[in-house]
Design a protein around this motif. Structure first.
Motif, PDB file in Angstrom:
ATOM      1  N   ARG A 125      -3.794  -9.650  -2.758  1.00  0.00           N
ATOM      2  CA  ARG A 125      -2.357  -8.553  -1.888  1.00  0.00           C
ATOM      3  C   ARG A 125      -1.984  -7.875  -3.394  1.00  0.00           C
ATOM      4  NH1 ARG A 125       0.798  -9.271   2.551  1.00  0.00           N
ATOM      5  NH2 ARG A 125       2.547  -7.396   2.457  1.00  0.00           N
ATOM      6  N   ILE A 126      -1.828  -8.471  -4.218  1.00  0.00           N
ATOM      7  CA  ILE A 126      -1.256  -7.679  -6.052  1.00  0.00           C
ATOM      8  C   ILE A 126      -2.136  -6.347  -5.936  1.00  0.00           C
ATOM      9  CG2 ILE A 126      -1.485  -7.844  -8.399  1.00  0.00           C
ATOM     10  CD1 ILE A 126      -0.053 -11.083  -7.454  1.00  0.00           C
ATOM     11  N   GLY A 127      -3.798  -6.990  -5.654  1.00  0.00           N
ATOM     12  CA  GLY A 127      -4.279  -5.668  -5.614  1.00  0.00           C
ATOM     13  C   GLY A 127      -4.527  -4.442  -4.939  1.00  0.00           C
ATOM     14  N   ASN A 128      -4.306  -4.542  -4.095  1.00  0.00           N
ATOM     15  CA  ASN A 128      -3.460  -3.708  -3.148  1.00  0.00           C
ATOM     16  C   ASN A 128      -2.670  -3.007  -2.715  1.00  0.00           C
ATOM     17  OD1 ASN A 128      -6.278  -3.838  -2.092  1.00  0.00           O
ATOM     18  ND2 ASN A 128      -5.662  -5.138  -0.174  1.00  0.00           N
ATOM     19  N   ILE A 129      -1.375  -3.588  -4.442  1.00  0.00           N
ATOM     20  CA  ILE A 129      -0.009  -3.411  -4.680  1.00  0.00           C
ATOM     21  C   ILE A 129       0.023  -1.753  -4.110  1.00  0.00           C
ATOM     22  CG2 ILE A 129       0.037  -2.757  -6.719  1.00  0.00           C
ATOM     23  CD1 ILE A 129       2.467  -5.081  -6.129  1.00  0.00           C
ATOM     24  N   LEU A 130      -1.038  -0.648  -4.461  1.00  0.00           N
ATOM     25  CA  LEU A 130      -0.660   0.531  -4.368  1.00  0.00           C
ATOM     26  C   LEU A 130      -1.078   1.039  -3.007  1.00  0.00           C
ATOM     27  CD1 LEU A 130      -1.140   1.370  -8.164  1.00  0.00           C
ATOM     28  CD2 LEU A 130       1.502   1.118  -7.327  1.00  0.00           C
ATOM     29  N   GLU A 131      -2.169   0.549  -2.428  1.00  0.00           N
ATOM     30  CA  GLU A 131      -2.429   0.225  -1.141  1.00  0.00           C
ATOM     31  C   GLU A 131      -1.633   0.412  -0.236  1.00  0.00           C
ATOM     32  OE1 GLU A 131      -5.114   2.708  -0.806  1.00  0.00           O
ATOM     33  OE2 GLU A 131      -5.512   2.509  -3.374  1.00  0.00           O
ATOM     34  N   VAL A 132      -0.009   1.475  -0.251  1.00  0.00           N
ATOM     35  CA  VAL A 132       0.531   1.523   0.604  1.00  0.00           C
ATOM     36  C   VAL A 132       0.047   1.956   2.393  1.00  0.00           C
ATOM     37  CG1 VAL A 132       3.469   2.135   2.159  1.00  0.00           C
ATOM     38  CG2 VAL A 132       2.290   1.198  -0.271  1.00  0.00           C
ATOM     39  N   ARG A 155       7.800  10.089  -8.511  1.00  0.00           N
ATOM     40  CA  ARG A 155       8.860   9.770  -7.478  1.00  0.00           C
ATOM     41  C   ARG A 155       7.961   9.065  -6.565  1.00  0.00           C
ATOM     42  NH1 ARG A 155      10.995  14.438  -3.794  1.00  0.00           N
ATOM     43  NH2 ARG A 155       8.909  13.782  -3.142  1.00  0.00           N
ATOM     44  N   ALA A 156       6.772   9.906  -6.137  1.00  0.00           N
ATOM     45  CA  ALA A 156       6.026   9.056  -5.432  1.00  0.00           C
ATOM     46  C   ALA A 156       5.635   7.179  -5.889  1.00  0.00           C
ATOM     47  CB  ALA A 156       4.963  10.007  -5.559  1.00  0.00           C
ATOM     48  N   LEU A 157       4.964   7.023  -7.291  1.00  0.00           N
ATOM     49  CA  LEU A 157       4.713   5.956  -7.545  1.00  0.00           C
ATOM     50  C   LEU A 157       5.628   4.802  -8.136  1.00  0.00           C
ATOM     51  CD1 LEU A 157       2.674   4.468  -9.283  1.00  0.00           C
ATOM     52  CD2 LEU A 157       3.238   5.828 -11.671  1.00  0.00           C
ATOM     53  N   LYS A 158       6.645   5.593  -8.019  1.00  0.00           N
ATOM     54  CA  LYS A 158       7.730   4.859  -7.949  1.00  0.00           C
ATOM     55  C   LYS A 158       8.047   4.211  -6.734  1.00  0.00           C
ATOM     56  CE  LYS A 158      13.712   4.366  -8.307  1.00  0.00           C
ATOM     57  NZ  LYS A 158      14.283   5.458  -8.228  1.00  0.00           N
ATOM     58  N   ASN A 159       8.352   5.078  -5.348  1.00  0.00           N
ATOM     59  CA  ASN A 159       8.058   3.936  -3.722  1.00  0.00           C
ATOM     60  C   ASN A 159       7.158   3.094  -3.808  1.00  0.00           C
ATOM     61  OD1 ASN A 159      10.196   6.242  -3.265  1.00  0.00           O
ATOM     62  ND2 ASN A 159       9.127   8.065  -3.094  1.00  0.00           N
ATOM     63  N   THR A 160       5.733   3.623  -3.871  1.00  0.00           N
ATOM     64  CA  THR A 160       4.567   2.370  -3.766  1.00  0.00           C
ATOM     65  C   THR A 160       4.968   1.433  -4.321  1.00  0.00           C
ATOM     66  OG1 THR A 160       3.301   5.086  -3.966  1.00  0.00           O
ATOM     67  CG2 THR A 160       2.282   2.404  -3.917  1.00  0.00           C
ATOM     68  N   VAL A 161       5.314   1.319  -6.173  1.00  0.00           N
ATOM     69  CA  VAL A 161       5.836  -0.137  -6.185  1.00  0.00           C
ATOM     70  C   VAL A 161       6.620  -0.680  -5.860  1.00  0.00           C
ATOM     71  CG1 VAL A 161       6.193  -0.722  -8.467  1.00  0.00           C
ATOM     72  CG2 VAL A 161       4.355   0.776  -8.806  1.00  0.00           C
ATOM     73  N   VAL A 162       7.415   0.350  -5.644  1.00  0.00           N
ATOM     74  CA  VAL A 162       9.178  -0.622  -4.678  1.00  0.00           C
ATOM     75  C   VAL A 162       8.551  -1.089  -3.143  1.00  0.00           C
ATOM     76  CG1 VAL A 162      11.441  -0.436  -3.494  1.00  0.00           C
ATOM     77  CG2 VAL A 162      10.844   0.801  -5.929  1.00  0.00           C
ATOM     78  N   SER A 167       6.047  -2.067  -2.528  1.00  0.00           N
ATOM     79  CA  SER A 167       4.852  -2.824  -2.226  1.00  0.00           C
ATOM     80  C   SER A 167       5.296  -4.256  -2.148  1.00  0.00           C
ATOM     81  CB  SER A 167       3.418  -1.955  -3.297  1.00  0.00           C
ATOM     82  OG  SER A 167       3.005  -1.647  -2.460  1.00  0.00           O
ATOM     83  N   PHE A 168       6.458  -3.929  -3.500  1.00  0.00           N
ATOM     84  CA  PHE A 168       6.852  -4.872  -3.867  1.00  0.00           C
ATOM     85  C   PHE A 168       7.746  -5.997  -3.189  1.00  0.00           C
ATOM     86  CE2 PHE A 168      11.243  -6.812  -5.937  1.00  0.00           C
ATOM     87  CZ  PHE A 168      10.831  -7.904  -6.607  1.00  0.00           C
ATOM     88  N   TYR A 169       8.873  -5.101  -2.185  1.00  0.00           N
ATOM     89  CA  TYR A 169       9.573  -5.605  -1.184  1.00  0.00           C
ATOM     90  C   TYR A 169       7.818  -6.508  -0.280  1.00  0.00           C
ATOM     91  CZ  TYR A 169      13.541  -4.507  -3.364  1.00  0.00           C
ATOM     92  OH  TYR A 169      14.882  -4.280  -4.123  1.00  0.00           O
ATOM     93  N   SER A 170       7.089  -5.417  -0.006  1.00  0.00           N
ATOM     94  CA  SER A 170       7.008  -5.952   1.083  1.00  0.00           C
ATOM     95  C   SER A 170       5.742  -7.295   0.514  1.00  0.00           C
ATOM     96  CB  SER A 170       5.296  -4.562   1.532  1.00  0.00           C
ATOM     97  OG  SER A 170       6.165  -3.566   1.978  1.00  0.00           O
ATOM     98  N   LEU A 171       5.442  -7.559  -0.676  1.00  0.00           N
ATOM     99  CA  LEU A 171       4.806  -8.874  -0.711  1.00  0.00           C
ATOM    100  C   LEU A 171       6.004  -9.700  -1.010  1.00  0.00           C
ATOM    101  CD1 LEU A 171       2.803  -9.455  -2.587  1.00  0.00           C
ATOM    102  CD2 LEU A 171       3.530  -9.038  -4.558  1.00  0.00           C
ATOM    103  N   VAL A 172       6.991  -9.271  -1.079  1.00  0.00           N
ATOM    104  CA  VAL A 172       8.436 -10.747  -1.343  1.00  0.00           C
ATOM    105  C   VAL A 172       9.310 -10.515   0.295  1.00  0.00           C
ATOM    106  CG1 VAL A 172      10.370 -11.216  -1.775  1.00  0.00           C
ATOM    107  CG2 VAL A 172       9.805  -9.546  -3.111  1.00  0.00           C
ATOM    108  N   PHE A 173       8.767 -10.273   1.259  1.00  0.00           N
ATOM    109  CA  PHE A 173       9.031 -10.275   2.374  1.00  0.00           C
ATOM    110  C   PHE A 173       8.026 -10.365   3.025  1.00  0.00           C
ATOM    111  CE2 PHE A 173      13.162  -7.936   0.563  1.00  0.00           C
ATOM    112  CZ  PHE A 173      13.554  -9.058   1.109  1.00  0.00           C
ATOM    113  N   VAL A 180       4.909   7.953  -0.275  1.00  0.00           N
ATOM    114  CA  VAL A 180       4.055   7.203  -2.100  1.00  0.00           C
ATOM    115  C   VAL A 180       2.728   8.130  -2.548  1.00  0.00           C
ATOM    116  CG1 VAL A 180       4.855   5.062  -0.122  1.00  0.00           C
ATOM    117  CG2 VAL A 180       2.444   6.114   0.323  1.00  0.00           C
ATOM    118  N   VAL A 181       2.108   7.508  -3.107  1.00  0.00           N
ATOM    119  CA  VAL A 181       1.221   7.850  -4.108  1.00  0.00           C
ATOM    120  C   VAL A 181      -0.192   8.502  -2.937  1.00  0.00           C
ATOM    121  CG1 VAL A 181      -0.797   7.097  -5.847  1.00  0.00           C
ATOM    122  CG2 VAL A 181       1.140   6.336  -6.466  1.00  0.00           C
TER     123      VAL A 181
END
Length: 310
Positions: A235-242, A80-87, A89-95, A261-262
């Motif tokens: 930024r992609i390299g830090n995608i799991l570093e919320v 669950r934490a991994l999923k939340n981290t990816v989601v 990070s993805f929206y943070s990257l997009v917006f 998150v993770v």
């Protein structure tokens, strides 16, 4: 036995050190810091493969292989934490990623020097405010009793909402807070890149009758594109570093569903529950994935845009 070329290189390096020894002395504190705080702690990563005991120490604890990783990938809370981290990070990257670029382009078009400096100072300021204070501002703003958001909603006859206890509201609030706090400061990189664009390009465009909008699209953005790509790879390299601090300050058990998150999971398992080996396995997994993402993004960028970190 070393080859003549290797010997000559060592001789040149030694001569350079003797001639520029002051520079190497200035570099020494950074090298020591890197070794003590970044490389030496890597020795402790082996506890991810051990049944670690603080009484036995790192070397005395028995090896258990990939047991912790097997537990990790069968643990619902970690998944669950991994999923939340990816989601998140993805929206943070997009917006979030385009916002500093847009700000830099807007600042570049402002002609009034006083207005430009004032607005830049205002948008840079949140970066220098402590995360604790930022979290306090957010909690106060979204308070159901005295928060400005619920107060405005009350003017329109809407019922107050305790946003920070609603799982569906955590991600928008967290992502929006991050954009507000960091976009202004991150725009400095793009402003520096814009400052390096040759003025002759703009002068030629003016002669050809180009508008400021056309100059931005045809000159400014293509000129800073290598910088944008480099920042995107990082930024992609830090995608799991919320942002760990902000998550810890804003989340609560009621919002774990979308907020955990993770990094916060590692904190709870390692610091609060004392499962250092299990938390180290989660942290190592996080680092390996980040490294793989950086390598992949850099390879793709080098192949298709000829711009890369190395």
């Amino acid at each position: 036995m070393s080859s003549p070329s290797t010997s000559s290189k060592l001789e040149r390096f030694g001569e350079h050190m003797r001639r520029e020894w002051q520079l190497y002395v200035m570099l020494l504190p950074l090298v020591i810091w890197l070794f003590v705080f970044l490389y030496k702690p890597m020795y402790g990563l082996q506890i991810a493969f051990k049944d670690y005991s603080i009484f036995r120490g790192v070397s005395g604890s028995p090896w258990v292989g990939f047991e912790h990783f097997e537990r990790l990938f069968t643990n619902d809370q970690f998944l669950r934490a991994l999923k939340n981290t990816v989601v998140i990070s993805f929206y943070s990257l997009v917006f979030g990623f385009p916002m500093p670029i847009i700000l830099a382009l807007m600042f570049n078009e402002v002609l009034n020097r006083m207005f430009k400096k004032t607005s830049q100072t205002i948008v840079y300021l949140p970066h220098f405010i402590s995360s604790v204070i930022i979290a306090g501002i957010v909690i106060t703003a979204f308070s159901p009793s005295a928060g400005i958001v619920n107060t405005v909603m009350g003017w329109f006859g809407l019922e107050p909402i305790y946003f920070l206890t609603k799982p569906e509201w955590f991600r928008p609030i967290f992502i929006g807070t991050g954009i507000w706090q960091e976009s202004g400061f991150q725009s400095i990189v793009y402003l520096a890149a814009i400052a390096g664009v040759s003025p002759t390009l703009y002068e030629s465009a003016v002669v050809d009758g180009a508008s400021r909008w056309q100059m931005m699209w045809k000159i400014t953005i293509p000129s800073i594109l290598p910088t944008i790509i480099i920042m995107l790879i990082i930024r992609i390299g830090n995608i799991l570093e919320v942002s760990f601090e902000m998550v810890i300050l804003l989340y609560q058990p009621a919002t774990y569903e979308t907020a955990d998150v993770v990094n916060s999971y590692i904190f709870r398992q390692g610091i609060q529950a004392g499962q250092y080996d299990f938390a180290a396995a989660a942290g190592l997994f996080n680092a390996v994935i980040a490294f793989a993402l950086v390598m992949a993004a850099n390879t793709i960028s080098k192949r298709y845009s000829r711009t890369s970190l190395w």
